[in-house]
Design an enzyme around this catalytic site. Structure first.
Site, PDB file in Angstrom:
ATOM      1  N   CYS A  99       0.879  -1.187   0.000  1.00  0.00           N
ATOM      2  CA  CYS A  99       0.000   0.000   0.000  1.00  0.00           C
ATOM      3  C   CYS A  99       0.906   1.223   0.000  1.00  0.00           C
ATOM      4  CB  CYS A  99      -0.918  -0.008   1.214  1.00  0.00           C
ATOM      5  SG  CYS A  99      -1.776  -1.577   1.481  1.00  0.00           S
ATOM      6  N   ALA A 101       1.498   4.268  -2.052  1.00  0.00           N
ATOM      7  CA  ALA A 101       1.412   5.681  -2.442  1.00  0.00           C
ATOM      8  C   ALA A 101       1.458   6.605  -1.217  1.00  0.00           C
ATOM      9  CB  ALA A 101       0.121   5.930  -3.231  1.00  0.00           C
ATOM     10  N   GLY A 104       6.932   7.218  -0.327  1.00  0.00           N
ATOM     11  CA  GLY A 104       8.038   7.578   0.550  1.00  0.00           C
ATOM     12  C   GLY A 104       8.733   6.383   1.177  1.00  0.00           C
ATOM     13  N   LYS A 105       7.943   5.411   1.631  1.00  0.00           N
ATOM     14  CA  LYS A 105       8.547   4.225   2.253  1.00  0.00           C
ATOM     15  C   LYS A 105       9.213   3.343   1.208  1.00  0.00           C
ATOM     16  CE  LYS A 105       5.443   4.253   6.263  1.00  0.00           C
ATOM     17  NZ  LYS A 105       4.691   5.458   5.903  1.00  0.00           N
ATOM     18  N   ASP A 123      -0.072   0.368  -5.458  1.00  0.00           N
ATOM     19  CA  ASP A 123      -1.223   1.024  -4.858  1.00  0.00           C
ATOM     20  C   ASP A 123      -2.426   0.764  -5.741  1.00  0.00           C
ATOM     21  OD1 ASP A 123      -1.505   3.192  -2.455  1.00  0.00           O
ATOM     22  OD2 ASP A 123      -3.094   3.416  -3.940  1.00  0.00           O
ATOM     23  N   ASP A 150      -4.848  -4.950  -7.275  1.00  0.00           N
ATOM     24  CA  ASP A 150      -5.386  -5.377  -5.991  1.00  0.00           C
ATOM     25  C   ASP A 150      -4.521  -6.507  -5.447  1.00  0.00           C
ATOM     26  OD1 ASP A 150      -6.687  -8.152  -6.610  1.00  0.00           O
ATOM     27  OD2 ASP A 150      -7.355  -6.828  -8.217  1.00  0.00           O
ATOM     28  N   CYS A 221      -0.966   4.690  10.830  1.00  0.00           N
ATOM     29  CA  CYS A 221      -0.826   5.972  11.517  1.00  0.00           C
ATOM     30  C   CYS A 221      -2.073   6.229  12.360  1.00  0.00           C
ATOM     31  CB  CYS A 221      -0.558   7.113  10.536  1.00  0.00           C
ATOM     32  SG  CYS A 221      -1.789   7.303   9.243  1.00  0.00           S
TER      33      CYS A 221
END
Length: 473
Positions: A99, A101, A104-105, A123, A150, A221
């Site tokens: 996942c 988008a 950054g990771k 994504d 998916d 998060c």
């Protein structure tokens, strides 16, 4: 939260009245941290849990500086830099960022592996995956497969394939409340239980993705137990082969082997991190944040998978390659690219090349059959064939070092010509030529020794080739 935090609850609430912490992470694929600190013009403060991360002052225009456009650093919320340090990717790994988008990771993973092995970054949202493509190009990542798929399709096409998997799951976003007011409104519609159901749908295919000793990090998060600890238990219930790896940290609140990043205890907005390994026996060692200790010695097995093609979904608007376009795979450099290389490059490109719809790609060192996948990018886009000549791409420029190209203009970041280049404006020939020896044809336009893109010199004039969609506004 009051029940969960007890006496710390008031401090937790008070943290939402403090300023947002802004962070950047150095792109060590292009520059060392030490060299970056010597040329970066604004004050920085180290982020404790990652060697390449730094806090910057919100008032400093770091996203307007030419070094940002050169891909030397990525803007990232400080606590979001922590999951990849737990995943601890290694050179040569085949890694899935499920996942991903805006990417950054994934970029952080590429830094850990030194852009080796294969990074599969995905994504399901067709608009958000375009951000991954842009960031991968900007930061010079080459051994990459970017998908817009998916989780079920990926598991079917690449079963039991990955050494490491990162699932930074879509969540209710409670850790983003201070940073983004939209997250508060979104929570009203997509609260904990709604997100938990979506997360379980993602996790249910993970047993089909892992192999012996695959390591997995699950992060969010949010502070919600139903989206965090409960999902770790759900994964264990899916397959008895999943064993918890106990996260250790000197910086975060760790209980029962999982890490919470609380906004009242760290300089960050909040995160959850859990780690697992897939194996037959129990794992007794801890996984430390930012170290190289491994729970077990992983096998170095590599294999290629010949997948079955998935039928196209009706009405899908995902990014995908034209199925009528034939991709030619060759081990030798295409003739037009060879001519370009002899004229302009100081080093010879080697590997497996793919030509599709007149575009030439250098494929990752770990090749894989992409049939049945919705592919947004496979490998390094070098350029395209136009009128029997090779025209280099912006991605090609961003993946080069200045020393790789024969014709170079290297201007200081303070130069007006650099700003004009980034805005797509006409450049002054004499001023640019003062920082290089301009000859007819393509020239790599750099700042402080790092590429920004291409220009083309013709009869004492400069054609600015910086793409419209990349330009500084």
């Amino acid at each position: 939260m009051k029940i969960k935090l007890g006496t710390e609850f008031e401090a937790f609430l008070a943290s939402y009245d403090t300023p947002v912490y802004t962070g950047l992470r150095v792109n060590t694929l292009k520059i060392s941290v030490e060299d970056f600190l010597e040329i970066f013009p604004y004050p920085l403060e180290p982020i404790e849990w990652t060697e390449d991360g730094f806090y910057y002052r919100e008032e400093d225009p770091v996203t307007k500086h030419p070094l940002f456009y050169a891909g030397l650093y990525y803007i990232q919320e400080p606590s979001a830099m922590s999951p990849v340090t737990v995943l601890n990717p290694q050179s040569g790994d085949k890694i899935l960022d499920l996942c991903a988008a805006p990417g950054g990771k994934s970029l952080q993973i590429a830094s850990f592996t030194k852009d080796s092995g294969l990074l599969v970054t995905n994504d399901i949202n067709d608009k958000r995956v375009k951000a991954i493509v842009r960031n991968v190009e900007k930061y010079g990542v080459k051994n990459v497969l970017i998908l817009n798929d998916d989780q079920h399709t990926i598991a079917r096409v690449l079963p039991h394939y990955f050494d490491r998997i990162l699932i930074d799951a879509p969540c209710s976003g409670e850790g983003m409340f201070k940073k983004d007011s939209k997250a508060v409104k979104a929570w009203a519609s997509y609260a904990n239980e709604t997100c938990a159901k979506m997360q379980r749908e993602i996790l249910e295919v993970v047993p089909d993705l892992v192999k012996e000793n695959t390591e997995l990090v699950y992060s969010t998060c949010t502070f919600s137990e139903v989206e965090n600890e409960a999902q770790m238990l759900y994964l264990e219930a899916l397959d008895a082969g999943f064993k918890k790896q106990y996260v250790t940290s000197d910086f975060f609140d760790v209980k029962n082997g999982v890490a919470h990043l609380w906004p009242h205890l760290i300089k960050g907005e909040g995160h959850f991190i859990g780690s697992m390994i897939y194996q037959n026996g129990a794992c007794n060692e801890a996984v430390g944040i930012g170290n190289n200790d491994q729970c077990v010695e992983r096998k170095n097995s590599r294999h290629f998978v010949k997948p079955q093609r998935q039928d196209e979904k009706k009405g899908s608007n995902r990014v995908k390659k034209d199925r009528n376009a034939r991709a030619e795979i060759v081990n030798e450099m295409p003739t037009v690219l060879k001519s370009f290389s002899e004229q302009y490059l100081n080093q010879v490109l080697s590997g497996t090349f793919m030509i599709e719809r007149e575009k030439i790609y250098l494929l990752p060192e770990q090749e894989v059959d992409i049939k049945g996948l919705h592919v947004a990018r496979y490998g390094w886009l070098l350029g395209e064939i136009k009128r029997d000549k090779f025209v280099p791409s912006q991605a090609f420029a961003m993946g080069l070092c200045m020393a790789d190209f024969k014709n170079v203009a290297n201007l200081p970041a303070s130069s007006v010509q650099v700003l004009k280049f980034l805005k797509g404006e006409t450049l002054d020939y004499d001023e640019v030529n003062a920082y290089g020896t301009l000859t007819k044809g393509f020239c790599l336009f750099c700042t402080e020794g790092y590429p920004l893109g291409f220009i083309k010199v013709e009869q004492g004039l400069i054609k600015n080739l910086y793409p419209i969609s990349w330009r500084m506004m």
